[in-house]
Design a protein around this motif. Structure first.
Motif, PDB file in Angstrom:
ATOM      1  N   LEU A 168      -0.147  -5.120   1.836  1.00 51.11           N
ATOM      2  CA  LEU A 168       0.367  -5.149   0.404  1.00 51.11           C
ATOM      3  C   LEU A 168       1.159  -6.222   0.026  1.00 51.11           C
ATOM      4  O   LEU A 168       0.859  -6.733  -1.013  1.00 51.11           O
ATOM      5  N   ASP A 169       1.994  -6.699   0.801  1.00 47.44           N
ATOM      6  CA  ASP A 169       2.905  -7.887   0.504  1.00 47.44           C
ATOM      7  C   ASP A 169       2.080  -9.179   0.272  1.00 47.44           C
ATOM      8  O   ASP A 169       2.295  -9.822  -0.702  1.00 47.44           O
ATOM      9  N   VAL A 171      -1.022  -9.255  -0.824  1.00 49.60           N
ATOM     10  CA  VAL A 171      -1.883  -9.487  -2.198  1.00 49.60           C
ATOM     11  C   VAL A 171      -0.845  -9.208  -3.682  1.00 49.60           C
ATOM     12  O   VAL A 171      -1.426  -8.870  -4.550  1.00 49.60           O
ATOM     13  N   GLY A 172       0.425  -9.092  -3.327  1.00 40.63           N
ATOM     14  CA  GLY A 172       1.467  -8.769  -4.272  1.00 40.63           C
ATOM     15  C   GLY A 172       1.643  -7.580  -4.709  1.00 40.63           C
ATOM     16  O   GLY A 172       2.131  -7.200  -5.954  1.00 40.63           O
ATOM     17  N   LEU A 173       1.518  -6.556  -3.977  1.00 42.84           N
ATOM     18  CA  LEU A 173       1.772  -5.194  -4.205  1.00 42.84           C
ATOM     19  C   LEU A 173       3.032  -4.587  -3.553  1.00 42.84           C
ATOM     20  O   LEU A 173       3.281  -5.182  -2.419  1.00 42.84           O
ATOM     21  N   SER A 174       3.485  -3.606  -3.835  1.00 41.67           N
ATOM     22  CA  SER A 174       4.630  -3.033  -2.965  1.00 41.67           C
ATOM     23  C   SER A 174       4.533  -1.486  -3.210  1.00 41.67           C
ATOM     24  O   SER A 174       4.292  -0.964  -4.428  1.00 41.67           O
ATOM     25  N   PRO A 175       5.041  -0.851  -2.087  1.00 44.86           N
ATOM     26  CA  PRO A 175       5.099   0.706  -2.277  1.00 44.86           C
ATOM     27  C   PRO A 175       6.332   1.138  -2.912  1.00 44.86           C
ATOM     28  O   PRO A 175       6.546   2.238  -3.193  1.00 44.86           O
ATOM     29  N   ARG A 176       7.259   0.222  -3.240  1.00 39.72           N
ATOM     30  CA  ARG A 176       8.647   0.635  -3.577  1.00 39.72           C
ATOM     31  C   ARG A 176       8.733  -0.475  -5.134  1.00 39.72           C
ATOM     32  O   ARG A 176       9.287  -1.351  -5.044  1.00 39.72           O
ATOM     33  N   SER A 177       8.448   0.310  -6.172  1.00 38.48           N
ATOM     34  CA  SER A 177       8.487  -0.572  -7.368  1.00 38.48           C
ATOM     35  C   SER A 177       9.612  -0.112  -7.956  1.00 38.48           C
ATOM     36  O   SER A 177      10.549   0.758  -7.535  1.00 38.48           O
ATOM     37  N   GLY A 178      10.061  -0.770  -9.485  1.00 37.91           N
ATOM     38  CA  GLY A 178      11.136  -0.567  -9.962  1.00 37.91           C
ATOM     39  C   GLY A 178      11.120   0.702 -11.126  1.00 37.91           C
ATOM     40  O   GLY A 178      11.974   1.222 -11.870  1.00 37.91           O
TER      41      GLY A 178
END
Length: 334
Positions: A168-169, A171-178
């Motif tokens: 995920l990291d 490709v620019g994704l995160s399981p913990r967003s703001g």
């Protein structure tokens, strides 16, 4: 999801593990190097579903997804306006571990938690996985986790999570967003505390639970197998879904409403002897019943209520929107 507090690092990893539904590949497929583009900067996010009863009371539901773009700046004007007028907020459905573990206790439990990540028989992944699955694992491990051998000591479920988060990291994704923090701030401004709708799995003795996890075998090879499927082939789909949420494309979001990746691995714990002893049976059904009860109470007693629910559990057959319609409420799409 206070999953961090109780059954050790294994369940912490489980909380964000990712695997979609699907059959395993019969032969090791080629790893495709794709470069999906993730949106960033200020984005509007999706609209909300509106649920009303005969008295005109309204429940506004924001559909959520995970992972999301790591650099998302969610504007959230419409959501903030609803929260500012809300009489109550419903927390998200699901389940959580309820354990009394203080700061110093966590420090003393850490060595046990680390050991809980490893196979209770001391086996390495090469000894646990079928040869064809291990052959698929090796190039992905090298690409996303490097060539160190530390992860080789982990249980398949833990190794799957490490791989997924690293992919995920990239490709620019995160399981913990703001998103969660923004909502919490809006709740605080309004003076609201979310109603707990999650089923609580009580853990009275975290230290004993960790020892139990360390000694318990898990049927978690399928968890790693399915995680390899998503890392090999479905990262662009996850990016597309995250982008759809960020820009507010509800049609695309509903078409991409996959079952939670977490759900596909949770059975490794819930269906084990350990999970049954800890009361982790029928979690989905119990969670749905508890959330629906909270929604009915909110609609009966409040003019305006706000809630967040994962998109796939909203729109899937038999999901929350269908349940609400069957209960006699009027449901409007964004």
């Amino acid at each position: 999801m206070a999953k961090r507090a109780a059954a050790g690092a294994l369940l912490v990893w489980l909380a964000c593990a990712g695997v979609p539904e699907g059959r395993a590949q019969q032969a090791p497929p080629e790893v495709v190097d794709l470069a999906p583009v993730v949106v960033s900067g200020v984005q509007p996010g999706p609209g909300m579903w509106r649920v009303t009863n005969a008295q005109g009371h309204t429940l506004w539901i924001l559909g959520t997804v995970s992972p999301l773009p790591a650099r998302l700046d969610w504007r959230a004007d419409e959501v903030k306006a609803v929260i500012a007028s809300a009489d109550a907020v419903l927390g998200p459905p699901g389940w959580t571990l309820d354990a009394d573990v203080g700061f110093f206790s966590r420090l003393t439990l850490l060595p046990s938690a680390m050991k809980a990540q490893h196979d209770p028989q001391g086996r390495r992944l090469q000894e646990i996985l079928p040869p064809e699955l291990y052959a698929r694992w090796q190039p992905l491990k090298a690409r996303y986790l490097g060539r160190g051998n530390g992860v080789e000591k982990d249980r398949p479920l833990v190794a799957a999570t490490r791989l997924y988060v690293a992919a995920l990291d990239e490709v620019g994704l995160s399981p913990r967003s703001g998103v969660g923090k923004l909502l919490e701030k809006a709740y605080k401004v309004r003076g609201l505390t979310p109603v707990v709708t999650r089923v609580e799995v009580k853990v009275d003795d975290p230290r004993a639970a960790l020892k139990e996890v360390r000694a318990s075998p898990l049927q978690d090879v399928a968890c790693l197998q399915r995680t390899l499927d998503v890392v090999e082939h479905q990262l662009p789909l996850l990016v597309e879904r995250a982008n759809a949420w960020a820009v507010g494309d509800i049609d695309a979001l509903q078409q991409l409403a996959l079952k939670s990746q977490y759900d596909a691995c949770v059975g490794a714990i819930a269906d084990s002897e350990l999970g049954r002893r800890r009361g982790m049976t029928n979690l989905d059904a119990r969670a749905a019943e508890k959330w629906m009860g909270a929604a009915r109470t909110a609609l009966a007693g409040n003019a305006v209520t706000f809630a967040t629910v994962p998109v796939h559990t909203l729109v899937e057959p038999g999901g929350y929107l269908e349940r609400l319609r069957q209960a006699g409420y009027h449901v409007e799409s964004p």
